[in-house]
Design a protein around this motif. Structure first.
Motif, PDB file in Angstrom:
ATOM      1  N   GLU A  34       7.609  -0.755  35.107  1.00 27.42           N
ATOM      2  CA  GLU A  34       7.935  -1.988  35.836  1.00 27.42           C
ATOM      3  C   GLU A  34       6.715  -2.890  35.865  1.00 27.42           C
ATOM      4  O   GLU A  34       5.584  -2.419  36.026  1.00 27.42           O
ATOM      5  N   VAL A  35       6.968  -4.183  35.737  1.00 25.83           N
ATOM      6  CA  VAL A  35       5.880  -5.162  35.792  1.00 25.83           C
ATOM      7  C   VAL A  35       6.300  -6.315  36.694  1.00 25.83           C
ATOM      8  O   VAL A  35       7.415  -6.843  36.580  1.00 25.83           O
ATOM      9  N   LEU A  36       5.391  -6.688  37.576  1.00 24.55           N
ATOM     10  CA  LEU A  36       5.612  -7.814  38.489  1.00 24.55           C
ATOM     11  C   LEU A  36       4.762  -8.987  38.019  1.00 24.55           C
ATOM     12  O   LEU A  36       3.576  -8.824  37.720  1.00 24.55           O
ATOM     13  N   ILE A  37       5.360 -10.166  37.930  1.00 19.57           N
ATOM     14  CA  ILE A  37       4.631 -11.370  37.512  1.00 19.57           C
ATOM     15  C   ILE A  37       4.318 -12.200  38.758  1.00 19.57           C
ATOM     16  O   ILE A  37       5.232 -12.645  39.454  1.00 19.57           O
ATOM     17  N   ALA A  38       3.036 -12.381  39.030  1.00 26.90           N
ATOM     18  CA  ALA A  38       2.611 -13.145  40.207  1.00 26.90           C
ATOM     19  C   ALA A  38       1.930 -14.430  39.755  1.00 26.90           C
ATOM     20  O   ALA A  38       0.819 -14.403  39.234  1.00 26.90           O
ATOM     21  N   GLU A  39       2.607 -15.544  39.928  1.00 25.60           N
ATOM     22  CA  GLU A  39       2.078 -16.854  39.540  1.00 25.60           C
ATOM     23  C   GLU A  39       2.637 -17.903  40.487  1.00 25.60           C
ATOM     24  O   GLU A  39       3.765 -17.786  40.960  1.00 25.60           O
ATOM     25  N   GLU A  40       1.859 -18.920  40.759  1.00 27.28           N
ATOM     26  CA  GLU A  40       2.333 -19.984  41.645  1.00 27.28           C
ATOM     27  C   GLU A  40       3.188 -20.984  40.877  1.00 27.28           C
ATOM     28  O   GLU A  40       3.024 -21.194  39.677  1.00 27.28           O
ATOM     29  N   LEU A  41       4.094 -21.614  41.618  1.00 28.07           N
ATOM     30  CA  LEU A  41       5.006 -22.646  41.124  1.00 28.07           C
ATOM     31  C   LEU A  41       6.038 -22.076  40.147  1.00 28.07           C
ATOM     32  O   LEU A  41       6.690 -21.088  40.457  1.00 28.07           O
ATOM     33  N   GLU A  42       6.182 -22.654  38.966  1.00 27.42           N
ATOM     34  CA  GLU A  42       7.286 -22.299  38.080  1.00 27.42           C
ATOM     35  C   GLU A  42       7.058 -20.933  37.407  1.00 27.42           C
ATOM     36  O   GLU A  42       5.922 -20.465  37.309  1.00 27.42           O
ATOM     37  N   PRO A  43       8.135 -20.302  36.904  1.00 26.27           N
ATOM     38  CA  PRO A  43       7.995 -19.005  36.215  1.00 26.27           C
ATOM     39  C   PRO A  43       7.508 -19.178  34.780  1.00 26.27           C
ATOM     40  O   PRO A  43       8.124 -18.696  33.822  1.00 26.27           O
ATOM     41  N   TYR A  44       6.401 -19.852  34.616  1.00 29.33           N
ATOM     42  CA  TYR A  44       5.856 -20.185  33.297  1.00 29.33           C
ATOM     43  C   TYR A  44       5.479 -18.918  32.522  1.00 29.33           C
ATOM     44  O   TYR A  44       5.897 -18.715  31.382  1.00 29.33           O
ATOM     45  N   ILE A  45       4.699 -18.047  33.150  1.00 28.46           N
ATOM     46  CA  ILE A  45       4.295 -16.801  32.489  1.00 28.46           C
ATOM     47  C   ILE A  45       5.471 -15.837  32.422  1.00 28.46           C
ATOM     48  O   ILE A  45       5.690 -15.165  31.405  1.00 28.46           O
ATOM     49  N   GLU A  46       6.237 -15.765  33.497  1.00 27.90           N
ATOM     50  CA  GLU A  46       7.365 -14.832  33.545  1.00 27.90           C
ATOM     51  C   GLU A  46       8.349 -15.081  32.407  1.00 27.90           C
ATOM     52  O   GLU A  46       8.812 -14.136  31.754  1.00 27.90           O
ATOM     53  N   GLU A  47       8.670 -16.327  32.164  1.00 25.54           N
ATOM     54  CA  GLU A  47       9.596 -16.645  31.076  1.00 25.54           C
ATOM     55  C   GLU A  47       9.046 -16.144  29.736  1.00 25.54           C
ATOM     56  O   GLU A  47       9.767 -15.568  28.923  1.00 25.54           O
ATOM     57  N   ALA A  48       7.746 -16.361  29.530  1.00 22.91           N
ATOM     58  CA  ALA A  48       7.134 -15.931  28.269  1.00 22.91           C
ATOM     59  C   ALA A  48       7.092 -14.412  28.162  1.00 22.91           C
ATOM     60  O   ALA A  48       7.315 -13.854  27.069  1.00 22.91           O
ATOM     61  N   VAL A  49       6.817 -13.738  29.271  1.00 17.29           N
ATOM     62  CA  VAL A  49       6.777 -12.274  29.259  1.00 17.29           C
ATOM     63  C   VAL A  49       8.152 -11.707  28.937  1.00 17.29           C
ATOM     64  O   VAL A  49       8.289 -10.742  28.169  1.00 17.29           O
ATOM     65  N   ARG A  50       9.194 -12.293  29.509  1.00 16.46           N
ATOM     66  CA  ARG A  50      10.556 -11.826  29.221  1.00 16.46           C
ATOM     67  C   ARG A  50      10.909 -12.049  27.743  1.00 16.46           C
ATOM     68  O   ARG A  50      11.598 -11.229  27.125  1.00 16.46           O
ATOM     69  N   VAL A  51      10.416 -13.144  27.167  1.00 10.56           N
ATOM     70  CA  VAL A  51      10.653 -13.397  25.739  1.00 10.56           C
ATOM     71  C   VAL A  51       9.940 -12.340  24.895  1.00 10.56           C
ATOM     72  O   VAL A  51      10.504 -11.815  23.925  1.00 10.56           O
ATOM     73  N   VAL A  52       8.703 -12.017  25.262  1.00  8.31           N
ATOM     74  CA  VAL A  52       7.953 -10.996  24.538  1.00  8.31           C
ATOM     75  C   VAL A  52       8.690  -9.660  24.599  1.00  8.31           C
ATOM     76  O   VAL A  52       8.835  -8.964  23.585  1.00  8.31           O
ATOM     77  N   ALA A  53       9.152  -9.294  25.796  1.00  8.42           N
ATOM     78  CA  ALA A  53       9.873  -8.022  25.957  1.00  8.42           C
ATOM     79  C   ALA A  53      11.115  -7.979  25.070  1.00  8.42           C
ATOM     80  O   ALA A  53      11.426  -6.947  24.447  1.00  8.42           O
ATOM     81  N   GLN A  54      11.815  -9.087  24.997  1.00 10.46           N
ATOM     82  CA  GLN A  54      13.024  -9.150  24.170  1.00 10.46           C
ATOM     83  C   GLN A  54      12.685  -9.074  22.679  1.00 10.46           C
ATOM     84  O   GLN A  54      13.335  -8.370  21.913  1.00 10.46           O
ATOM     85  N   LYS A  55      11.627  -9.770  22.279  1.00 11.68           N
ATOM     86  CA  LYS A  55      11.226  -9.778  20.873  1.00 11.68           C
ATOM     87  C   LYS A  55      10.807  -8.387  20.401  1.00 11.68           C
ATOM     88  O   LYS A  55      11.113  -7.971  19.270  1.00 11.68           O
ATOM     89  N   VAL A  56      10.104  -7.660  21.281  1.00  8.51           N
ATOM     90  CA  VAL A  56       9.590  -6.350  20.903  1.00  8.51           C
ATOM     91  C   VAL A  56      10.631  -5.257  21.135  1.00  8.51           C
ATOM     92  O   VAL A  56      10.508  -4.141  20.626  1.00  8.51           O
ATOM     93  N   GLY A  57      11.676  -5.571  21.897  1.00 10.04           N
ATOM     94  CA  GLY A  57      12.732  -4.608  22.177  1.00 10.04           C
ATOM     95  C   GLY A  57      12.367  -3.613  23.257  1.00 10.04           C
ATOM     96  O   GLY A  57      12.683  -2.420  23.144  1.00 10.04           O
ATOM     97  N   LEU A  58      11.707  -4.094  24.310  1.00 13.28           N
ATOM     98  CA  LEU A  58      11.279  -3.224  25.407  1.00 13.28           C
ATOM     99  C   LEU A  58      12.266  -3.282  26.564  1.00 13.28           C
ATOM    100  O   LEU A  58      12.895  -4.317  26.814  1.00 13.28           O
ATOM    101  N   ASN A  59      12.354  -2.164  27.275  1.00 16.79           N
ATOM    102  CA  ASN A  59      13.229  -2.100  28.442  1.00 16.79           C
ATOM    103  C   ASN A  59      12.454  -2.132  29.759  1.00 16.79           C
ATOM    104  O   ASN A  59      12.999  -1.784  30.808  1.00 16.79           O
ATOM    105  N   THR A  60      11.216  -2.511  29.692  1.00 20.55           N
ATOM    106  CA  THR A  60      10.404  -2.606  30.911  1.00 20.55           C
ATOM    107  C   THR A  60      11.090  -3.530  31.902  1.00 20.55           C
ATOM    108  O   THR A  60      11.525  -4.634  31.551  1.00 20.55           O
TER     109      THR A  60
END
Length: 622
Positions: free
Chosen positions: A295-321
């Motif tokens: 499990e990974v928690l994304i902590a960033e202020e305002l918009e989910p800028y990093i979170e969106e990118a992390v979810r894209v990376v997970a999908q591209k690599v095929g991870l179930n994290t």
């Protein structure tokens, strides 16, 4: 820290400085040669310091009349090979967006650093936009410091990174980073005597469509190089729990500080990845971090800028994290973080029960202390006179269009002189739009600095299209709200560097062919009443320039004009002064009004406000 100390610091000592001060020192060590800005909180101190130091260094610095111009000045100087910088608050990036987007395509020769200072929770702003998306929109690298030390290091290295990639670099800060302090160890300030040279090459520097097609391809190639640098950035760090953990946190910027505090407070067994270069994001490093955790928690202020990118990376690599953040409700998109928010989120996520003494108290119910116009502020008397004139000519329901500045505080009762507001300079355009839509006269208010920033183009349009509109220019001879910086209307008063020239507002307006243009003393209620009556009845565009120095700035260099008091024998307790004028120096003393001598500026306007003439001078300074 005094500005001079930023020049004299020694390298074997640490200094406890603001993030904005650290940016200045980092820029000087990075070889800064030219900087331009329009002041805007939370970035203002950068300009104030460079302004103070500009004659003691070889750095050319100027307060430009708006952010677009500042961007153009810095970009063109960088094209000549000079290390250049421009900086602004987040909404200033909107003003500068046009040249910014093309400057990215064109690229740079000298290091070119752009600082966008965001304001989570809107402490001094009209919106809470997230400037990180400018990096994604444009495709340029972005650095995000979490404290003063990183602000110093990132600014310094940004010039090298810019020249290496031949791209502008975006440095994104927030209010807490800009205005908090941490220890910084200085390096040496080099003697940068690089000479400017512009080598003509239209195919490189002129973004006509035929060239822009190629430039966009080149930008994508540069971004691939930037991605390699991001993967190996010195600002990418992973902090492992004592025995490693199946849970991890990805964070950046100011939010990282709260993550560390919360993890320490909770004694949490969790790994933390801190990303300093957030554009382009280090996809391989992120993927490796995701692979190592359930499990990974994304902590960033305002918009989910990093979170969106992390979810894209997970999908591209095929991870179930499992990824948590704003998109699944662990955090809100709203407002800035604080330790309480992170402790609450982490304890819930980690299944930790807070001890009784770790439960934070409810918010204390304190009396509200809204910001108000200062005692002696000429804006108050202008608003008072305009509202009085509107009633007299039968226009008491006229819409008042506000603008960005101290005078926006005219929104508060009893003045209630702000009905609609968009952005810098918008009072003219919105005033004209409202007038056309409603079919009646409207009144707009703008300051002298805002007038030069972006009111002129709207005023040209108003004249050209013959709108029925009154613009009141509140000329207090300074850019007051952001810290008393000069503007084109008062360049000589502060002894502006580089022999800057002052521009007369009245002559500028008359030059547009506007027929009704008058100046008035903002402390003279009778004169203002007569002029505003006339201006409101004038068919077409009318402009009144109400002039008086900012009371707060004036008191820095001069004795107060005098002191006034209420004659209790004459005072009837009617409360007109409190109910209609509401100077902060007034207070209720029993059934009468009194004036606090420690707050009274001595403008004397209240003498004309009192219907029974109970306010009198104690002493008046010549």
């Amino acid at each position: 820290m005094k500005p001079d100390a930023l020049l004299a610091g020694v390298s074997d000592k640490k200094y406890f400085i603001l993030g904005n001060e650290a940016i200045v020192r980092g820029a000087l060590e990075g070889g800064l040669q030219l900087a331009a800005t329009y002041p805007g909180t939370p970035s203002s101190e950068i300009g104030d310091i460079l302004y103070a130091l500009s004659e003691k260094t070889n750095v050319y610095f100027e307060f430009s009349n708006n952010e677009k111009v500042a961007m153009e000045i810095a970009a063109s100087a960088a094209a000549c090979g000079l290390r250049s910088m421009t900086f602004m608050k987040h909404v200033g990036m909107n003003v500068a967006a046009d040249p910014f987007m093309t400057a990215v395509y064109i690229g740079t020769e000298g290091g070119f650093v752009i600082i966008a200072a965001d304001d989570p929770s809107m402490h001094s702003s009209q919106n809470e936009q997230d400037s990180r998306y400018y990096a994604r929109l444009s495709g340029i690298p972005m650095l995000e410091p979490s404290n003063s030390e990183e602000a110093y290091l990132m600014t310094k290295s940004a010039f090298e990174l810019s020249e290496r990639l031949k791209l502008p670099i975006l440095l994104r800060t927030t209010t807490r980073v800009a205005h908090s302090r941490s220890a910084v160890k200085f390096g040496e300030i080099p003697l940068n005597d690089r000479k400017a040279e512009f080598i003509k090459n239209p195919s490189k520097w002129v973004a006509i469509p035929a060239n822009a097609v190629r430039m966009h391809k080149e930008l994508l190639e540069k971004r691939e190089k930037a991605l390699e640098l991001s993967e190996n950035s010195e600002f990418l760090k992973i902090f492992y729990a004592s025995a490693g953990s199946q849970k991890g946190i990805i964070s950046s910027g100011c939010a990282f500080n709260y993550v560390v505090d919360a993890a320490r407070e909770l004694k949490a067994d969790v790994d933390i990845m801190k990303i300093g270069m957030t554009s382009p994001l280090p996809e391989k490093a992120i993927a490796d971090f995701l692979k190592a955790h359930d499990e990974v928690l994304i902590a960033e202020e305002l918009e989910p800028y990093i979170e969106e990118a992390v979810r894209v990376v997970a999908q591209k690599v095929g991870l179930n994290t499992v990824i948590h953040g704003k998109l699944d409700g662990y955090f809100s998109v709203l407002y800035e973080y604080n330790p309480d928010i992170l402790i609450s989120a982490l304890s819930s996520w980690l299944g930790l029960k807070l001890e009784a003494n770790k439960v934070f108290p409810e918010k204390v119910d304190l009396p509200p202390r809204p910001p108000v116009l200062c005692p002696g502020c000429s804006h108050r008397s202008v608003y008072y006179a305009v509202k009085k004139a509107l009633r007299k000519v039968g226009m008491k329901d006229a819409v008042c269009l506000s603008d960005i500045g101290c005078y926006t505080l005219g929104i508060a009762p009893p003045l209630s002189a702000a009905d609609y507001l968009l952005c810098m300079g918008s009072s003219v355009g919105t005033g004209c739009g409202m007038s056309k839509a409603l079919g009646r006269k409207t009144v707009g208010f703008t300051g002298d600095s805002t007038f030069f920033h972006s009111s002129l183009s709207g005023l040209i349009n108003a004249r050209h299209n013959d709108h029925d509109f009154l613009l009141v220019v509140l000329d207090n001879h300074i850019t007051a709200m952001t810290g008393h910086q000069p503007n084109p209307g008062n360049s000589g008063r502060l002894g502006c560097v580089r022999n800057a020239k002052s521009i007369d507002i009245k002559k500028a307006v008359e030059g547009l062919g506007i027929e009704f243009v008058k100046e008035v003393d903002a402390y003279d209620l009778d004169a203002m009443a007569a002029i505003f009556n006339e201006a409101l009845l004038f068919k077409g565009v009318s402009v009144v320039i109400a002039k008086r120095p900012c009371a707060l700035d004036y008191s820095r260099f001069h004795a107060k004009p005098g002191l006034f008091r209420v004659n209790r024998e004459k005072c009837t307790g009617c409360g007109v002064c409190l109910k209609t004028y509401a100077c902060p120096a007034f207070y209720k003393d029993g059934d009468k009004t009194a004036i606090d001598p420690s707050l009274c500026f001595g403008c004397g306007v209240c003498v004309s406000v009192c219907p029974v003439k109970s306010i009198e001078a104690v002493n008046i300074h010549e």
